[in-house]
Design a protein around this motif. Structure first.
Motif, PDB file in Angstrom:
ATOM      1  N   ALA A 122       0.844  -1.190   0.000  1.00 14.03           N
ATOM      2  CA  ALA A 122       0.000   0.000   0.000  1.00 14.03           C
ATOM      3  C   ALA A 122       0.880   1.242   0.000  1.00 14.03           C
ATOM      4  O   ALA A 122       2.005   1.239   0.504  1.00 14.03           O
ATOM      5  N   THR A 123       0.360   2.302  -0.612  1.00  9.53           N
ATOM      6  CA  THR A 123       1.129   3.543  -0.688  1.00  9.53           C
ATOM      7  C   THR A 123       1.341   4.143   0.686  1.00  9.53           C
ATOM      8  O   THR A 123       2.317   4.807   0.956  1.00  9.53           O
ATOM      9  N   SER A 124       0.398   3.866   1.570  1.00 13.10           N
ATOM     10  CA  SER A 124       0.461   4.525   2.875  1.00 13.10           C
ATOM     11  C   SER A 124       1.570   3.960   3.749  1.00 13.10           C
ATOM     12  O   SER A 124       2.026   4.629   4.668  1.00 13.10           O
ATOM     13  N   THR A 125       2.015   2.742   3.467  1.00 20.73           N
ATOM     14  CA  THR A 125       3.109   2.223   4.275  1.00 20.73           C
ATOM     15  C   THR A 125       4.398   2.948   3.901  1.00 20.73           C
ATOM     16  O   THR A 125       4.660   3.205   2.734  1.00 20.73           O
ATOM     17  N   LEU A 126       5.173   3.249   4.881  1.00 24.87           N
ATOM     18  CA  LEU A 126       6.446   3.956   4.717  1.00 24.87           C
ATOM     19  C   LEU A 126       6.272   5.250   3.925  1.00 24.87           C
ATOM     20  O   LEU A 126       7.025   5.570   3.016  1.00 24.87           O
ATOM     21  N   ILE A 127       5.238   6.027   4.224  1.00 22.55           N
ATOM     22  CA  ILE A 127       4.879   7.169   3.392  1.00 22.55           C
ATOM     23  C   ILE A 127       5.974   8.229   3.371  1.00 22.55           C
ATOM     24  O   ILE A 127       6.275   8.812   2.334  1.00 22.55           O
ATOM     25  N   LEU A 128       6.656   8.433   4.509  1.00 21.76           N
ATOM     26  CA  LEU A 128       7.691   9.473   4.549  1.00 21.76           C
ATOM     27  C   LEU A 128       8.863   9.119   3.640  1.00 21.76           C
ATOM     28  O   LEU A 128       9.357   9.944   2.880  1.00 21.76           O
ATOM     29  N   GLN A 129       9.275   7.843   3.746  1.00 21.83           N
ATOM     30  CA  GLN A 129      10.373   7.393   2.896  1.00 21.83           C
ATOM     31  C   GLN A 129      10.001   7.541   1.421  1.00 21.83           C
ATOM     32  O   GLN A 129      10.802   7.937   0.588  1.00 21.83           O
ATOM     33  N   LYS A 130       8.747   7.193   1.127  1.00 21.53           N
ATOM     34  CA  LYS A 130       8.305   7.261  -0.273  1.00 21.53           C
ATOM     35  C   LYS A 130       8.317   8.707  -0.761  1.00 21.53           C
ATOM     36  O   LYS A 130       8.730   8.990  -1.897  1.00 21.53           O
ATOM     37  N   LEU A 131       7.887   9.598   0.082  1.00 21.86           N
ATOM     38  CA  LEU A 131       7.883  10.999  -0.318  1.00 21.86           C
ATOM     39  C   LEU A 131       9.309  11.467  -0.619  1.00 21.86           C
ATOM     40  O   LEU A 131       9.572  12.110  -1.630  1.00 21.86           O
ATOM     41  N   LEU A 132      10.238  11.087   0.269  1.00 20.16           N
ATOM     42  CA  LEU A 132      11.630  11.454   0.039  1.00 20.16           C
ATOM     43  C   LEU A 132      12.135  10.844  -1.262  1.00 20.16           C
ATOM     44  O   LEU A 132      12.846  11.489  -2.044  1.00 20.16           O
ATOM     45  N   TYR A 133      11.715   9.595  -1.482  1.00 22.47           N
ATOM     46  CA  TYR A 133      12.109   8.893  -2.700  1.00 22.47           C
ATOM     47  C   TYR A 133      11.634   9.658  -3.933  1.00 22.47           C
ATOM     48  O   TYR A 133      12.381   9.870  -4.900  1.00 22.47           O
ATOM     49  N   VAL A 134      10.377  10.125  -3.889  1.00 20.41           N
ATOM     50  CA  VAL A 134       9.834  10.878  -5.024  1.00 20.41           C
ATOM     51  C   VAL A 134      10.635  12.171  -5.223  1.00 20.41           C
ATOM     52  O   VAL A 134      11.013  12.521  -6.344  1.00 20.41           O
ATOM     53  N   VAL A 135      10.940  12.845  -4.119  1.00 20.29           N
ATOM     54  CA  VAL A 135      11.699  14.093  -4.222  1.00 20.29           C
ATOM     55  C   VAL A 135      13.066  13.831  -4.849  1.00 20.29           C
ATOM     56  O   VAL A 135      13.511  14.554  -5.751  1.00 20.29           O
ATOM     57  N   CYS A 136      13.688  12.740  -4.377  1.00 21.65           N
ATOM     58  CA  CYS A 136      15.015  12.431  -4.941  1.00 21.65           C
ATOM     59  C   CYS A 136      14.933  12.111  -6.425  1.00 21.65           C
ATOM     60  O   CYS A 136      15.808  12.510  -7.208  1.00 21.65           O
ATOM     61  N   ASN A 137      13.885  11.410  -6.811  1.00 20.69           N
ATOM     62  CA  ASN A 137      13.711  11.121  -8.231  1.00 20.69           C
ATOM     63  C   ASN A 137      13.448  12.386  -9.031  1.00 20.69           C
ATOM     64  O   ASN A 137      13.912  12.520 -10.165  1.00 20.69           O
ATOM     65  N   LEU A 138      12.714  13.308  -8.420  1.00 18.20           N
ATOM     66  CA  LEU A 138      12.483  14.584  -9.099  1.00 18.20           C
ATOM     67  C   LEU A 138      13.800  15.320  -9.307  1.00 18.20           C
ATOM     68  O   LEU A 138      13.984  15.992 -10.321  1.00 18.20           O
ATOM     69  N   LEU A 139      14.722  15.145  -8.343  1.00 20.97           N
ATOM     70  CA  LEU A 139      16.048  15.751  -8.517  1.00 20.97           C
ATOM     71  C   LEU A 139      16.723  15.195  -9.766  1.00 20.97           C
ATOM     72  O   LEU A 139      17.259  15.936 -10.577  1.00 20.97           O
ATOM     73  N   THR A 140      16.652  13.872  -9.893  1.00 21.40           N
ATOM     74  CA  THR A 140      17.235  13.241 -11.086  1.00 21.40           C
ATOM     75  C   THR A 140      16.585  13.790 -12.350  1.00 21.40           C
ATOM     76  O   THR A 140      17.260  14.138 -13.328  1.00 21.40           O
ATOM     77  N   LEU A 141      15.252  13.882 -12.302  1.00 27.67           N
ATOM     78  CA  LEU A 141      14.514  14.394 -13.459  1.00 27.67           C
ATOM     79  C   LEU A 141      14.948  15.828 -13.758  1.00 27.67           C
ATOM     80  O   LEU A 141      15.159  16.210 -14.910  1.00 27.67           O
ATOM     81  N   GLY A 142      15.134  16.572 -12.670  1.00 24.80           N
ATOM     82  CA  GLY A 142      15.546  17.962 -12.848  1.00 24.80           C
ATOM     83  C   GLY A 142      16.895  18.046 -13.527  1.00 24.80           C
ATOM     84  O   GLY A 142      17.097  18.874 -14.415  1.00 24.80           O
ATOM     85  N   VAL A 143      17.811  17.169 -13.124  1.00 26.66           N
ATOM     86  CA  VAL A 143      19.122  17.168 -13.784  1.00 26.66           C
ATOM     87  C   VAL A 143      18.964  16.864 -15.264  1.00 26.66           C
ATOM     88  O   VAL A 143      19.572  17.501 -16.123  1.00 26.66           O
ATOM     89  N   GLY A 144      18.082  15.899 -15.560  1.00 25.59           N
ATOM     90  CA  GLY A 144      17.835  15.564 -16.975  1.00 25.59           C
ATOM     91  C   GLY A 144      17.285  16.742 -17.739  1.00 25.59           C
ATOM     92  O   GLY A 144      17.727  17.041 -18.852  1.00 25.59           O
ATOM     93  N   LEU A 145      16.330  17.426 -17.136  1.00 31.54           N
ATOM     94  CA  LEU A 145      15.725  18.574 -17.821  1.00 31.54           C
ATOM     95  C   LEU A 145      16.734  19.695 -17.998  1.00 31.54           C
ATOM     96  O   LEU A 145      16.771  20.369 -19.023  1.00 31.54           O
ATOM     97  N   TRP A 146      17.574  19.869 -16.951  1.00 34.97           N
ATOM     98  CA  TRP A 146      18.594  20.905 -17.048  1.00 34.97           C
ATOM     99  C   TRP A 146      19.516  20.609 -18.221  1.00 34.97           C
ATOM    100  O   TRP A 146      19.875  21.502 -18.997  1.00 34.97           O
ATOM    101  N   LYS A 147      19.838  19.330 -18.374  1.00 35.17           N
ATOM    102  CA  LYS A 147      20.698  18.941 -19.499  1.00 35.17           C
ATOM    103  C   LYS A 147      19.994  19.211 -20.838  1.00 35.17           C
ATOM    104  O   LYS A 147      20.583  19.720 -21.778  1.00 35.17           O
ATOM    105  N   CYS A 148      18.705  18.858 -20.878  1.00 36.70           N
ATOM    106  CA  CYS A 148      17.921  19.119 -22.095  1.00 36.70           C
ATOM    107  C   CYS A 148      17.968  20.595 -22.437  1.00 36.70           C
ATOM    108  O   CYS A 148      18.137  20.981 -23.581  1.00 36.70           O
TER     109      CYS A 148
END
Lengths: 176, 964
Positions: A122-148
């Motif tokens: 379920a999404t609700s389990t470990l919700i804080l970790q998941k949120l951090l995970y999403v933020v970190c992935n957004l960082l990766t995405l941001g680096v990709g977009l910056w490169k673009c």
């Protein structure tokens, strides 16, 4: 104090743990069962410590995309600013992997779910970790977009939308 | 990255050479000489013999001295004189042609008769001292010394100079009187040791004959004599000739032909009179060496001998103006040719008569407007007649055959229009109403072409022999007028101002498809395509002309089928009684012509309900810039249209604005912008911001001159409101402004001569300049005002800024035009006709006003900008006219082909030249070195390999299933 991590024993729900040892493995099995029985004797305490460990692991996992960023930045630097097969491949990887990771997030975090969780996926389990995970992935995405953007692939300028601009016939006509 | 600018530079500069293999397939060149100046015997065509090759020498109205090969009519050579150096006469002296040209005959030149190469050039007096007379040949003459072959020239009506025959070095000069004298010498004669100068002195009603004899070796005056006469017209009625070593003067006086034998002492003052006959006109037909002239009298024309003062035989023909005479003599045997309306044959006829009992040679003529004849009789007795018509056709008749014909009125072309051709219709199936059996039969008939089609399909598929952009635009096999695959074959409709001659020219090879003479006194002013192929009919053009007759000047509209030149119903209608002021094509729902008369009333062609309604719908939007005279000088004003109750049925144009100019600034002319589709609304910069183009479709160019300050002005003015959008003051060249400019989209290019060099400023040098200007909206990048659909009355309409850059140009130019393509996506090149008779193409990239004055940054390099260089080098690779001499180009017309990449360039003036250019490369056609065979072979090899390996793979798989 060093701990030996035995994943099979961590999960009480794992059915294999109840199986008898194969013939000839009695010694080791007995020693294992001894320790496990020793540990299971102090049942709930061990379980809590395992959950603690799992949570720590989950935090580690959640920040793992951010840890890769320096390496990815180095790869981007090495691939150069031109639009070519290597730089495009890396950029595509950077753009795709965050989405893939986020969509597979619940699966990936299921192994770290605390034993108390009703539904580990379920999404609700470990919700804080998941949120951090999403933020970190957004960082990766941001680096990709910056490169673009640095490669000029993002339609940010007015010049990118010029072809879609339309004009109407002039309101006044000059004869010539 | 660092080499990118260099790469662009190479790309920009290096790709413009024309391949030698393309010459003659993508271009054609018509070498013309112009219409012979037949009115004066000094410039009229005459035969000359060079190494057993006959040529016809003529001076022409285009100021060219030309030698036409008598065999095939090609131009053996020609010498193009400068416009201010009008040719006054030419004379053959052995292997040299001696010419006099310029004001008063300022320059004498010797040209080699075989090659036209200049052998000497001698200035006899400064141009400023030239005596301007009308006609141009009056007061000028050339005579050749009988023994020395030296050249004697009579210039300015009073100066005689003896020039060396080969170097042109003057040995003596004699000047009659000062210029204020009343004597004008017009004729020059040489005998063995005497030079006679014959002229007229004005007296009260007529002229007194004035004769001076000079020593040919020293130039000293031997005698000076005045003979009372009553010559009225010094240019037409006075003759001088040498007959068997003695000189004669002859003139027409009160209908009497009089002649006077001249001696060095000029003692003889008694002129002989031809008895009993009175003449209206004496003609020197080329027999003056025999003393023979044609006298036109009231009862017909006779050949008269002014040596013996006798007339030869009876009349040789009528004396009306339509009968043209020419003479020739060989070994003392005279021949006379005449062209006349033969009542018996009901045809315009040419007759060559040997003036004896032998039967004359007669032949019918094609043209009825013969203006001049030149006769030559070969030793075999076969006559050759060189004929010039009023409408500019020149023909050579040999015996009774037309040997060749040239259309020299093409050299006076003033307007031209490209007209697209219809597509070839492969099957003439009328889809509706065709019965089953009929269709079956048609298909059966067409099926016999199938094997040919199939073989050609296979060949085309395998070898890839498609039409390429540089292949010739071939005509359809059935000879019908249809376009080629890429639309390179079009009809160019041109109109000349001489004789109102209209031609339909095939743009693929320059052949004349049809020609029409709109009639005498018709001057075409504008040409419009009123119906194009896309309208589903044969294309039609409308030519607006001014027809001058003795009573009136009317505006007449000719409506022609562009494929055949035939009249469309309504052609030749007088649209406006009286002078029209201008005509325009209005495309508003339907296409029609709007004609303004001198009272600013609006007339329509076609004058029907549809055009009236369309005009009524659109008239409030229309505006019009024009020139008018006010207080003795020209002003520019703008008009709008209104329906006025008082003016009756015609809408009226009324003035709304006038361009205010400083007090002594004078308007020269106005010129409209090139119109074409705009593919891009802006220029995207390296940082992907946009400079929005200032695209005001109502801009026109105005040229002015301020003589007091020695300045020229160039303005871009909005025609609806009269707003000056851009203006520049340029130095004039000694008070003369010759700015050539062209405006297309937001790009203005102008060319001028920089003559002022202030000593303090070392950066400025004398020379030609080309300035390129780009206008953009607002104040900078991303500042958008949407100028193209903005009203002129909008506040932001003047919100515009310009990039400007000036370059030193290697040449004087006579015309310039930007290329035009179908959608305007391809770049625009600047096509320039230089004064050294070449057509050159300059890439827009080179003329970019934003070229940086330092090393370009990477963003600038991304845009294709490279470092500014003030000099545009004279790169022969930019010449698109190959080695052709394209002389005196007056105008360049560019037209799109069906291929977006390619633009047709048509230059005309004296010569005609057409080529195709691809400013951005032929990106829409497979390149010529594309190896289709290799591609087909690779693909078929792969297919074979798959067919071979597939069973093997299948077998292997089966085995795997069994044994694994």
């Amino acid at each position: 104090m060093s701990r030996i991590l035995e994943y099979s024993s961590l999960e009480t729900a794992v059915k294999w743990s109840k199986l008898p040892s194969p013939p000839g493995f009695a010694n080791q099995a007995s020693s294992t069962s001894k320790t496990s029985s020793k540990k299971s004797s102090s049942g709930s305490k061990t379980k809590d410590s395992f959950d603690e460990i799992k949570e720590k692991r989950a935090w580690d996992f959640a920040t793992s995309p951010a840890k890769q960023l320096p390496m990815q930045a180095f790869m981007l630097y090495m691939s150069g600013g031109g639009v070519q097969i290597f730089s495009m491949g890396i950029v595509f990887m950077l753009l795709m992997s965050p989405f893939k990771a986020v969509f597979a997030m619940n699966e990936a975090f299921a192994q770290f779910a605390p034993s108390s969780a009703k539904n580990p996926k379920a999404t609700s389990t470990l919700i804080l970790q998941k949120l951090l995970y999403v933020v970190c992935n957004l960082l990766t995405l941001g680096v990709g977009l910056w490169k673009c953007r640095s490669m000029g692939l993002l339609p940010t300028g007015s010049g990118d939308w010029l072809a879609f601009e339309t004009r109407w016939p002039a309101p006044e006509i000059s004869l010539y | 990255m660092r080499f990118l600018p260099l790469l662009f530079l190479i790309h920009a500069l290096g790709c413009w050479a024309i391949h030698e293999s393309d010459v003659g397939t993508v271009d054609w060149h018509k070498k013309l000489v112009g219409i012979p100046l037949y009115k004066s015997s000094a410039t009229a065509p005459r035969f000359a013999s060079v190494d057993d090759r006959n040529v016809i020498l003529t001076a022409t109205a285009n100021n060219v001295l030309a030698a036409l090969d008598a065999k095939d009519g090609t131009v053996a050579w020609r010498y193009v004189f400068d416009p201010e150096d009008r040719i006054a006469g030419f004379y053959q002296n052995g292997n040299t042609v001696v010419t006099l040209s310029g004001p008063g005959g300022a320059i004498a030149r010797g040209l080699d008769i075989k090659t036209g190469v200049l052998t000497f050039e001698r200035r006899l007096h400064p141009n400023s001292e030239g005596l301007l007379v009308d006609p141009n040949d009056l007061g000028k003459g050339i005579a050749i010394g009988t023994t020395s072959q030296d050249v004697y020239t009579l210039t300015n009506g009073h100066t005689v100079t003896r020039l060396d025959k080969s170097t042109g070095k003057p040995s003596w000069t004699w000047s009659g009187q000062d210029q204020s004298s009343l004597t004008l010498f017009t004729k020059l004669l040489t005998t063995t040791d005497t030079v006679y100068v014959i002229g007229v002195s004005s007296s009260f009603a007529s002229y007194t004959l004035h004769i001076v004899s000079l020593s040919s070796s020293t130039g000293q005056v031997l005698a000076d004599s005045e003979i009372p006469s009553s010559i009225v017209n010094a240019s037409a009625d006075l003759f001088a000739f040498v007959h068997s070593g003695s000189a004669f003067a002859a003139w027409l006086e009160k209908g009497n032909a009089r002649s006077l034998s001249l001696s060095p002492t000029l003692k003889n003052k008694k002129a002989q009179t031809l008895p009993k006959q009175s003449f209206e006109e004496l003609l020197d037909v080329g027999l003056s060496d025999l003393g023979l002239f044609v006298g036109k009298g009231s009862r017909g024309s006779t050949v008269i001998n002014l040596v013996d003062n006798a007339s030869l035989g009876s009349t040789i023909g009528s004396s009306d103006a339509s009968t043209i005479y020419a003479g020739f003599h060989a070994d003392g045997k005279p021949h006379i040719a005449k062209s006349f309306w033969s009542t018996s044959a009901e045809k315009y006829t040419l007759e060559v008569n040997a003036l004896d009992a032998s039967a004359p040679t007669t032949l019918p003529l094609e043209h009825t407007d013969v203006a001049h004849l030149t006769l030559h009789v070969a030793s075999s007795g076969e006559p050759q007649v060189f004929l010039t018509t009023e409408s500019g056709t020149v023909q050579l008749y040999t015996g009774t055959q037309v040997q060749w014909s040239r259309e020299e009125s093409l050299a006076t072309t003033t307007i031209a229009e490209f007209v697209e051709l219809p597509e070839q219709i492969s099957a003439e199936a009328d889809a509706k109403g065709e019965s089953f059996t009929h269709r079956l039969l048609r298909h059966a008939v067409q099926a016999q072409d199938f094997p040919r089609y199939f073989s050609s399909f296979v060949r085309r598929f395998v070898t890839g022999s498609y039409a390429s952009a540089t292949s010739a635009a071939t005509a359809a096999a059935d000879g019908k007028l249809s376009r080629d695959a890429f639309g390179f074959r079009q009809v160019i409709v041109t109109a000349s101002h001489v004789g109102g001659k209209v031609f339909g020219i095939d743009s693929s090879n320059g052949d004349i498809l049809w020609s029409r003479a709109l009639g005498a006194g018709v001057t075409p002013s504008k040409i419009f395509t009123i119906k194009a192929v896309s309208d589903g009919v044969d294309p039609e053009v409308v030519i607006v002309t001014e027809k001058r007759s003795e009573e009136a000047r009317d505006t007449v509209v000719f409506h022609l089928n562009a494929l055949t030149g035939e009249d469309v119903a309504g052609s030749g209608t007088t649209a406006v009684r009286g002078q029209g002021s201008d005509a325009f094509l209005l495309d508003y729902g339907s296409k029609f012509i709007v004609i303004l008369d001198d009272l600013q009333r609006v007339h329509f062609y076609p004058d029907n309900e549809e055009s009236r309604r369309a005009f009524a719908d659109s008239h409030s939007k229309l505006s019009l810039p024009s020139l008018a005279s006010k207080n003795g000088h020209t002003v520019i004003f703008g008009s709008h249209f209104a329906f006025n109750e008082d003016a009756g049925e015609h809408p009226v144009a009324y003035r709304t604005w006038e361009l205010p100019l400083p007090k002594d600034e004078r308007v020269q002319t106005i010129d409209h912008a090139h119109r074409g589709p705009v593919a891009s609304l802006g220029k995207v910069l390296g940082d992907r911001t946009t400079l929005y183009k200032y695209l005001n479709p109502r801009l026109f160019i105005a040229y002015t001159v301020t003589a007091s300050k020695n300045l020229c002005g160039l303005y871009l003015v909005d025609s609806a409101k009269g707003t000056v959008i851009y203006q520049v003051q340029l130095p004039a060249n000694n008070g003369a402004c010759n700015i050539q400019a062209t405006l297309s989209e937001n790009w203005l290019v102008y060319h001028y001569y920089e003559s002022e060099v202030p000593s303090s400023d070392v950066h400025r040098t004398k020379g030609y300049r080309v300035v390129t200007v780009e206008l953009y909206e607002g104040q900078g990048p991303d500042d958008k005002t949407e100028s193209s659909d903005m009203s002129s009355f909008d506040k932001a309409a003047t919100d515009v800024f310009a990039f400007e850059e000036s370059y030193i140009f290697p040449h004087a130019i006579s015309a310039l035009a930007p290329t035009s393509t179908k959608f305007g996506i391809s770049g625009k090149d600047l096509i320039v006709a230089t004064k050294n008779h070449k057509i050159q193409s300059f890439p827009r990239r080179l003329l970019n006003p934003r070229r940086p004055h330092r090393k370009p940054t990477s963003q600038e390099a991304e845009e294709g900008l490279f470092q500014y260089d003030p000099i545009i080098y004279d790169d022969p690779k930019r010449v698109i006219s190959h080695t052709y001499e394209v002389a005196n180009v007056q105008k360049i017309v560019t037209a799109p082909a069906l291929l977006e990449s390619t633009s047709m360039v048509f230059a005309f003036g004296l010569d005609m030249f057409l080529t195709r250019v691809a400013p951005s490369g032929t990106f829409d056609v497979l390149s010529e070195n594309f190896n289709k065979a290799q591609l087909v072979l690779t693909v078929s090899g792969l297919i074979a390999a798959i067919m071979f390996t597939r069973p093997m793979v299948q077998r292997k798989r089966l085995r795997e299933k069994w044994y694994m």
